[in-house]
Write an enzyme that holds these catalytic residues in place. Structure first.
Site, PDB file in Angstrom:
ATOM      1  N   LYS A 264      65.376  37.603  60.739  1.00 25.38           N
ATOM      2  CA  LYS A 264      66.577  37.550  61.573  1.00 25.38           C
ATOM      3  C   LYS A 264      67.788  37.946  60.742  1.00 25.38           C
ATOM      4  O   LYS A 264      67.844  37.619  59.553  1.00 25.38           O
ATOM      5  CB  LYS A 264      66.805  36.118  62.076  1.00 25.38           C
ATOM      6  CG  LYS A 264      65.891  35.667  63.189  1.00 25.38           C
ATOM      7  CD  LYS A 264      66.266  34.258  63.634  1.00 25.38           C
ATOM      8  CE  LYS A 264      65.326  33.728  64.706  1.00 25.38           C
ATOM      9  NZ  LYS A 264      65.359  34.478  65.964  1.00 25.38           N
ATOM     10  N   ARG A 338      55.571  30.977  70.383  1.00 22.76           N
ATOM     11  CA  ARG A 338      54.404  31.076  71.279  1.00 22.76           C
ATOM     12  C   ARG A 338      53.101  30.952  70.505  1.00 22.76           C
ATOM     13  O   ARG A 338      52.099  30.462  71.028  1.00 22.76           O
ATOM     14  CB  ARG A 338      54.497  32.388  72.075  1.00 22.76           C
ATOM     15  CG  ARG A 338      54.395  33.638  71.264  1.00 22.76           C
ATOM     16  CD  ARG A 338      54.937  34.861  71.996  1.00 22.76           C
ATOM     17  NE  ARG A 338      56.397  34.895  72.009  1.00 22.76           N
ATOM     18  CZ  ARG A 338      57.121  35.848  72.584  1.00 22.76           C
ATOM     19  NH1 ARG A 338      56.526  36.833  73.239  1.00 22.76           N
ATOM     20  NH2 ARG A 338      58.429  35.800  72.548  1.00 22.76           N
TER      21      ARG A 338
HETATM   22  N1  BES Z   1      63.703  30.739  68.051  1.00 25.20           N
HETATM   23  C1  BES Z   1      63.857  32.019  68.612  1.00 25.20           C
HETATM   24  C2  BES Z   1      64.563  32.001  69.972  1.00 25.20           C
HETATM   25  C3  BES Z   1      65.969  31.492  70.027  1.00 25.20           C
HETATM   26  C4  BES Z   1      67.028  32.375  70.065  1.00 25.20           C
HETATM   27  C5  BES Z   1      66.237  30.146  70.106  1.00 25.20           C
HETATM   28  C6  BES Z   1      68.318  31.908  70.136  1.00 25.20           C
HETATM   29  C7  BES Z   1      67.541  29.675  70.171  1.00 25.20           C
HETATM   30  C8  BES Z   1      68.591  30.567  70.202  1.00 25.20           C
HETATM   31  C9  BES Z   1      62.510  32.695  68.812  1.00 25.20           C
HETATM   32  O1  BES Z   1      61.520  32.316  67.915  1.00 25.20           O
HETATM   33  C10 BES Z   1      62.702  34.163  68.663  1.00 25.20           C
HETATM   34  O2  BES Z   1      63.173  34.564  67.657  1.00 25.20           O
HETATM   35  N2  BES Z   1      62.362  34.917  69.685  1.00 25.20           N
HETATM   36  C11 BES Z   1      62.511  36.331  69.679  1.00 25.20           C
HETATM   37  C12 BES Z   1      61.340  36.918  70.402  1.00 25.20           C
HETATM   38  C13 BES Z   1      61.229  38.413  70.272  1.00 25.20           C
HETATM   39  C14 BES Z   1      60.956  38.794  68.850  1.00 25.20           C
HETATM   40  C15 BES Z   1      60.135  38.895  71.184  1.00 25.20           C
HETATM   41  C16 BES Z   1      63.819  36.672  70.398  1.00 25.20           C
HETATM   42  O3  BES Z   1      64.179  35.975  71.343  1.00 25.20           O
HETATM   43  O4  BES Z   1      64.484  37.597  69.972  1.00 25.20           O
HETATM   44 ZN    ZN Z   2      61.548  33.451  66.127  1.00 20.77          ZN
END
Ligand code: BES
Ligand code: ZN
Ligand code: ZN
Length: 485
Positions: A264, A338
């Site tokens: 990230k 997931r």
């Molecule tokens: N923990 C994050 C989602 C999240 C985003 C929680 C903002 C709280 C605030 C999750 O694990 C994630 O990073 N999801 C990705 C999925 C994508 C790579 C398909 C996302 O939402 O970008």
């Molecule tokens: Zn994530």
């Protein structure tokens, strides 16, 4: 937090703050009773349009000399015939946060004198939440809990129940607010053991070795780059009949989500201590359910991992074998929640649950779809989703259903494995994530609640400090109460 009932007439209360209620159509009787003692200030401000009774409006009146209190806070309760759990929770929390902004010794809540017990419980829960801040590590706290807190016109039992909610929500908030250096799988599991011990609940904590023996290959892959070993915690509350199938509550407990190799950016990572909010909410809910001694069997299962980067990271292109036997192609290591839940849901099935509800800060896409305040609901069982939707509405925790069309499921088909962990492109990302989870519930009635938006407040609200919100605890308890009826 110690709260005591009082029957003392409001004008005789000798604390240093008094909170009374105002509706848009009239003052609460307690406000009317107090008013002559403070030279009719409340009526005067009402006539001048300063006090309107609008929901959560607060008016601070410093009391004149000769009156035993220092200040009177008038809090707006909206229209009298629309009074509901959401309003009393928010109003009490708003007033509590305001009062806790000053060091006060003795405070009395005289919001009104006629509320039914369930509303008073919610208001008392709001009090507890409003008084707790996120500044756990600051020497000078912004909010201080008064030494003595009184609540007018209720019995001990109502206070106990209200505090049961409040303490559970504050537990959830506390766990989420603690940074990843302090809150990691092992320490979360310890906190879960404390809850289990306090309420005499059975608990199983699976460590890395056990997770390997149980072939939790999907969860383990996410955790493998971290120096913190994963855990899976199972807590059982048996308030219902012996042998009756439980409700299963499942939580995502990623104690820190760096994104892994699909790293990230800083901005997206800075609040990722909150990525275990699903697990914390489930733990808070079972604590409240146990404290309230609700007549039902509930099992809570949380998967606890840290999603980190190292030479041992799981990689893009890896194929994992989940506990269910399904194989998963990893195409983004940031879609880790997931992967964790896939195995936890599979373990949940062994409890033979009637229904499964999972909570997870699962996708940014859900926040794009519904905004910061609304959680997404996704299901394979409309009646269960409807029950949660209605419970959430009563509690003022906004949730909204997203469609689970088969087309979204097609997007997670893989060329090399049974499924892959992301959809095609980013559109509908909350739903492709839910479709992935659905693969692991084997037809059991299930609803997924994506709390990525509301779990963590970047900015404070009038009724709550910033940081973790405890969103979902009250709705889960309300769902359980519905199931008990
Ligand atoms: N923990 C994050 C989602 C999240 C985003 C929680 C903002 C709280 C605030 C999750 O694990 C994630 O990073 N999801 C990705 C999925 C994508 C790579 C398909 C996302 O939402 O970008
Ligand atoms: Zn994530
Ligand atoms: Zn995550």
């Amino acid at each position: 937090m110690m709260i005591q009932p009082t029957k003392q007439p409001v004008q005789d209360f000798d604390g240093d703050a008094i909170i009374v209620g105002a509706y848009t159509d009239c003052l609460a009787p307690t406000a009317e009773q107090l008013d002559p003692a403070i030279s009719g200030s409340i009526e005067r401000l009402k006539a001048a349009g300063e006090i309107t009774g609008k929901r959560y409006e607060t008016t601070r009146i410093l009391a004149p000399a000769g009156v035993p209190t220092i200040e009177v806070v008038v809090v707006g309760l909206g229209k009298k015939d629309e009074l509901c759990a959401e309003t009393v929770y928010g109003a009490a929390a708003t007033a509590a946060k305001l009062v806790a902004g000053k060091k006060r010794k003795k405070v009395g809540f005289f919001l009104d004198d006629f509320w039914p017990k369930d509303l008073s419980e919610q208001a008392i829960a709001g009090l507890c939440v409003g008084m707790q801040g996120q500044d756990l590590y600051r020497k000078e706290k912004a909010l201080t809990t008064p030494e003595e807190i009184y609540w007018y016109g209720v019995d001990e039992e109502t206070i106990e129940k209200g505090a049961a909610y409040g303490n559970a929500i504050n537990l959830t908030r506390n766990l989420v607010n603690r940074p990843a250096a302090d809150m990691y799988p092992a320490t979360f599991a310890e906190e879960a053991s404390v809850v289990a011990e306090d309420y005499n609940l059975s608990i199983e904590v699976w460590d890395k070795k056990k997770l390997e023996e149980e072939r939790c290959g999907s969860l383990l892959a996410v955790s493998q780059a971290s120096s913190r070993d994963p855990r899976l915690v199972i807590i059982r509350y048996s308030g219902g009949k012996l042998g009756e199938s439980p409700l299963a509550l499942v939580g995502k407990g990623v104690t820190f989500d760096s994104g892994g190799l699909s790293l990230k950016p800083s901005d997206g990572m800075k609040t990722m201590k909150c990525d275990m909010a699903g697990a914390a909410t489930v733990l808070g809910a079972i604590k409240a359910i146990a404290a309230l001694q609700l007549p039902i069997n509930v099992v809570a299962l949380v998967g606890l991992v840290e999603n980190m980067v190292s030479g041992n990271s799981y990689k893009l292109g890896d194929v994992l074998t989940a506990r269910s036997g399904k194989t998963i192609e990893v195409l983004n290591t940031d879609a880790e929640g997931r992967l964790v839940l896939a195995d936890v849901l599979n373990v949940a099935l062994e409890e033979k649950p009637t229904r499964i509800i999972d909570l997870a800060t699962l996708t940014g896409a859900c926040v794009v779809a519904l905004g910061l305040d609304v959680a997404g609901l996704m299901t394979n069982d409309e009646p269960l989703q409807e029950m949660i939707f209605e419970a959430a509405k009563r509690m003022g925790e906004p949730m909204w259903p997203l469609p689970m069309y088969a087309e979204f499921g097609d997007q997670i088909k893989s060329q090399v494995a049974d499924i892959k962990n992301i959809g095609e492109g980013r559109w509908g990302g909350a739903i492709t994530a839910a479709k992935f989870l659905e693969e692991f519930v084997e037809g059991t009635a299930w609803t997924h609640i994506d709390i990525a938006g509301p779990a963590f407040l970047e900015k404070a609200k009038p009724w709550m400090d910033g940081g973790a919100s405890g969103f979902g605890v009250r709705t889960l308890v309300e769902v359980v109460k519905t199931l008990c009826k």
